[in-house]
Design a protein around this motif. Structure first.
Motif, PDB file in Angstrom:
ATOM      1  N   LEU A  91      -0.953   9.496  13.327  1.00 52.62           N
ATOM      2  CA  LEU A  91      -1.763  10.448  12.579  1.00 52.62           C
ATOM      3  C   LEU A  91      -2.887   9.729  11.844  1.00 52.62           C
ATOM      4  CD1 LEU A  91       0.935  12.827  11.061  1.00 52.62           C
ATOM      5  CD2 LEU A  91      -0.524  13.225  13.035  1.00 52.62           C
ATOM      6  N   ALA A  92      -4.031  10.364  11.793  1.00 49.19           N
ATOM      7  CA  ALA A  92      -5.172   9.874  11.024  1.00 49.19           C
ATOM      8  C   ALA A  92      -5.386  10.792   9.829  1.00 49.19           C
ATOM      9  CB  ALA A  92      -6.430   9.815  11.901  1.00 49.19           C
TER      10      ALA A  92
ATOM     11  N   GLY B 279       0.752  -4.883   5.079  1.00 48.77           N
ATOM     12  CA  GLY B 279       1.087  -4.065   3.923  1.00 48.77           C
ATOM     13  C   GLY B 279       0.764  -2.597   4.088  1.00 48.77           C
ATOM     14  N   SER B 280      -0.011  -2.236   5.098  1.00 51.09           N
ATOM     15  CA  SER B 280      -0.334  -0.835   5.335  1.00 51.09           C
ATOM     16  C   SER B 280       0.777  -0.177   6.158  1.00 51.09           C
ATOM     17  CB  SER B 280      -1.688  -0.721   6.058  1.00 51.09           C
ATOM     18  OG  SER B 280      -1.634  -1.375   7.315  1.00 51.09           O
ATOM     19  N   SER B 281       0.586   1.067   6.479  1.00 52.70           N
ATOM     20  CA  SER B 281       1.601   1.806   7.225  1.00 52.70           C
ATOM     21  C   SER B 281       0.916   2.765   8.190  1.00 52.70           C
ATOM     22  CB  SER B 281       2.510   2.591   6.271  1.00 52.70           C
ATOM     23  OG  SER B 281       1.752   3.560   5.548  1.00 52.70           O
ATOM     24  N   LYS B 282       1.705   3.254   9.134  1.00 56.53           N
ATOM     25  CA  LYS B 282       1.213   4.272  10.059  1.00 56.53           C
ATOM     26  C   LYS B 282       2.305   5.316  10.228  1.00 56.53           C
ATOM     27  CE  LYS B 282       2.715   1.792  14.228  1.00 56.53           C
ATOM     28  NZ  LYS B 282       2.295   1.224  15.529  1.00 56.53           N
ATOM     29  N   CYS B 283       1.883   6.537  10.447  1.00 55.10           N
ATOM     30  CA  CYS B 283       2.809   7.655  10.610  1.00 55.10           C
ATOM     31  C   CYS B 283       2.640   8.212  12.021  1.00 55.10           C
ATOM     32  CB  CYS B 283       2.539   8.738   9.565  1.00 55.10           C
ATOM     33  SG  CYS B 283       3.645  10.166   9.703  1.00 55.10           S
TER      34      CYS B 283
ATOM     35  N   VAL C  67       7.515   6.807   9.903  1.00 52.98           N
ATOM     36  CA  VAL C  67       6.583   5.952   9.161  1.00 52.98           C
ATOM     37  C   VAL C  67       6.988   4.503   9.389  1.00 52.98           C
ATOM     38  CG1 VAL C  67       5.663   5.345   6.898  1.00 52.98           C
ATOM     39  CG2 VAL C  67       6.156   7.733   7.447  1.00 52.98           C
ATOM     40  N   VAL C  68       6.038   3.685   9.832  1.00 57.25           N
ATOM     41  CA  VAL C  68       6.283   2.274  10.145  1.00 57.25           C
ATOM     42  C   VAL C  68       5.395   1.418   9.257  1.00 57.25           C
ATOM     43  CG1 VAL C  68       6.215   0.508  11.950  1.00 57.25           C
ATOM     44  CG2 VAL C  68       6.847   2.853  12.532  1.00 57.25           C
ATOM     45  N   LEU C  69       6.004   0.418   8.584  1.00 55.80           N
ATOM     46  CA  LEU C  69       5.240  -0.521   7.763  1.00 55.80           C
ATOM     47  C   LEU C  69       4.687  -1.625   8.650  1.00 55.80           C
ATOM     48  CD1 LEU C  69       7.475  -0.868   4.559  1.00 55.80           C
ATOM     49  CD2 LEU C  69       5.402   0.474   4.860  1.00 55.80           C
ATOM     50  N   LEU C  70       3.415  -1.990   8.418  1.00 54.18           N
ATOM     51  CA  LEU C  70       2.752  -3.044   9.182  1.00 54.18           C
ATOM     52  C   LEU C  70       2.761  -4.352   8.408  1.00 54.18           C
ATOM     53  CD1 LEU C  70      -0.282  -0.954  10.473  1.00 54.18           C
ATOM     54  CD2 LEU C  70       1.923  -1.320  11.566  1.00 54.18           C
ATOM     55  N   SER C  71       2.445  -5.445   9.112  1.00 48.63           N
ATOM     56  CA  SER C  71       2.516  -6.771   8.493  1.00 48.63           C
ATOM     57  C   SER C  71       1.487  -6.959   7.389  1.00 48.63           C
ATOM     58  CB  SER C  71       2.309  -7.850   9.571  1.00 48.63           C
ATOM     59  OG  SER C  71       1.062  -7.673  10.215  1.00 48.63           O
TER      60      SER C  71
ATOM     61  N   ALA D 153       0.846  -1.191   0.000  1.00 48.88           N
ATOM     62  CA  ALA D 153       0.000   0.000   0.000  1.00 48.88           C
ATOM     63  C   ALA D 153       0.886   1.247   0.000  1.00 48.88           C
ATOM     64  CB  ALA D 153      -0.892   0.009   1.236  1.00 48.88           C
ATOM     65  N   PRO D 154       0.481   2.310  -0.719  1.00 55.13           N
ATOM     66  CA  PRO D 154       1.309   3.521  -0.762  1.00 55.13           C
ATOM     67  C   PRO D 154       1.413   4.158   0.618  1.00 55.13           C
ATOM     68  CG  PRO D 154      -0.858   3.915  -1.708  1.00 55.13           C
ATOM     69  CD  PRO D 154      -0.746   2.437  -1.472  1.00 55.13           C
ATOM     70  N   LEU D 155       2.580   4.732   0.875  1.00 55.92           N
ATOM     71  CA  LEU D 155       2.790   5.412   2.146  1.00 55.92           C
ATOM     72  C   LEU D 155       2.050   6.735   2.148  1.00 55.92           C
ATOM     73  CD1 LEU D 155       6.602   4.734   2.632  1.00 55.92           C
ATOM     74  CD2 LEU D 155       4.670   3.413   3.492  1.00 55.92           C
ATOM     75  N   GLY D 156       1.854   7.297   3.324  1.00 55.87           N
ATOM     76  CA  GLY D 156       1.107   8.536   3.440  1.00 55.87           C
ATOM     77  C   GLY D 156       1.902   9.723   2.923  1.00 55.87           C
ATOM     78  N   ALA D 157       1.268  10.871   2.943  1.00 54.47           N
ATOM     79  CA  ALA D 157       1.895  12.101   2.469  1.00 54.47           C
ATOM     80  C   ALA D 157       1.396  13.258   3.332  1.00 54.47           C
ATOM     81  CB  ALA D 157       1.579  12.352   1.000  1.00 54.47           C
TER      82      ALA D 157
END
Length: 325
Positions: free
Chosen positions: A120-121, A90-94, A84-88, A51-55
């Motif tokens: 962040l949401a 495929g998504s990510s969180k900032c 930014v941390v990648l999750l198992s 999944a694309p990372l946030g911006a």
């Protein structure tokens, strides 16, 4: 197409080396040990795309983020840390963290403490000094492209209301005249070959127009006077908050943002780690679909779980570990 595969018979457990000599997508074979019919898939499995990372958005400027700690080359942004941390899955969180007590960081208007670390949401707003950043979407979502020219709204043509009013008034006047002047005729009297028609006009009795119906409050049936008086019950509209969990699950599976938020809040408030995790998943879906209420609820739930985990609550700690995994 895969040329050769090593498989294990699900029935007897024997290891078989199968060659795809005919370049078939699915090849049917018989296990030589237990004689069970097997279907071997030689198609190459595509790896899921990450999944694309946030911006971040600085007005109309898009700032793409990468995995790990990001350095933002904008004034005052050196006083905060974005990780930014990648999750198992495929998504990510900032996660954002202030670095200096002398330069406060405001998250959606609320100041952050020096030890705070918040996920962040979508749509969260960060303000440091005179710089404002928005996570996940531009502060002007309808014009993310700075080169895009938005035409001014065109004025709607005015309808010729006067012509309709004149026509309607003339029609009403004609109907009133017909009602007032329409004669009442008696039955035709036949006397031999002579047919007489007796017209009877009642001019001594004044004509009384029926009164206007009494206005009633919305939701209450209007009483009807007459020999046969009936009252029709009004149906009360059912609010989405009154639906059961199963009904909300059906709406939530159809990407109903309000149903995802309401059911997520119900489950998150109940006891049990499974209910809390399922509630967080629904609130995440509602947040991804643009619900600001779900974003605020998620932030409060994360903060509460972190407080409980720091106090030694093992259930809260396990939920956080699974969410941040």
């Amino acid at each position: 197409m895969i040329e050769e595969l090593r498989i294990k018979c699900p029935s007897c457990g024997v290891i078989l080396d199968i060659r795809n000599s005919r370049h078939e997508a699915v090849k049917k074979i018989t296990c030589p040990n237990c004689k069970k019919q097997l279907a071997v898939d030689f198609r190459e499995q595509e790896e899921p795309k990450p999944a694309p990372l946030g911006a971040l958005y600085y007005d109309q400027l898009r700032i793409d983020l990468h995995e790990g700690v990001n350095q933002i080359s904008i004034p005052d942004c050196e006083h905060l840390e974005l990780n930014v941390v990648l999750l198992s899955d495929g998504s990510s969180k900032c996660m954002v963290r202030p670095l200096s007590a002398e330069h406060p960081v405001l998250l959606n208007g609320q100041p952050m403490e020096i030890d705070d670390q918040v996920v962040l949401a979508m749509g969260d707003e960060l303000k440091i000094g005179n710089t404002t950043l928005t996570y996940g979407q531009s502060s002007d979502p309808g014009n993310d492209d700075p080169t895009k020219i938005v035409p001014p709204p065109q004025p709607k043509p005015k309808k010729n209301i006067s012509r309709w009013l004149i026509g309607g008034s003339a029609l009403i006047a004609a109907l009133v005249c017909v009602i007032l002047l329409w004669p009442k005729s008696s039955k035709t009297i036949i006397d031999g070959n002579e047919e007489k028609e007796k017209m009877e006009t009642r001019i001594d009795t004044p004509i009384v127009m029926p009164p206007y119906p009494e206005r009633t409050k919305p939701g209450r049936p209007r009483a009807i006077t007459g020999p046969t008086q009936t009252t029709q019950p009004t149906e009360k509209a059912v609010s989405i908050s009154d639906l059961s969990d199963s009904e909300l699950e059906v709406l939530a599976s159809q990407n109903d943002v309000e149903a995802q938020y309401i059911l997520g809040m119900r489950l998150a408030k109940r006891s049990g780690a499974t209910n809390v995790k399922n509630g967080i998943k629904l609130l995440r879906s509602a947040s991804a679909n643009g619900s600001s209420k779900a974003q605020d609820a998620l932030r409060k739930i994360y903060l509460r779980l972190e407080e409980l985990a720091s106090d030694g609550d093992e259930t809260a700690g396990s939920i956080l570990n699974e969410l941040y995994r």
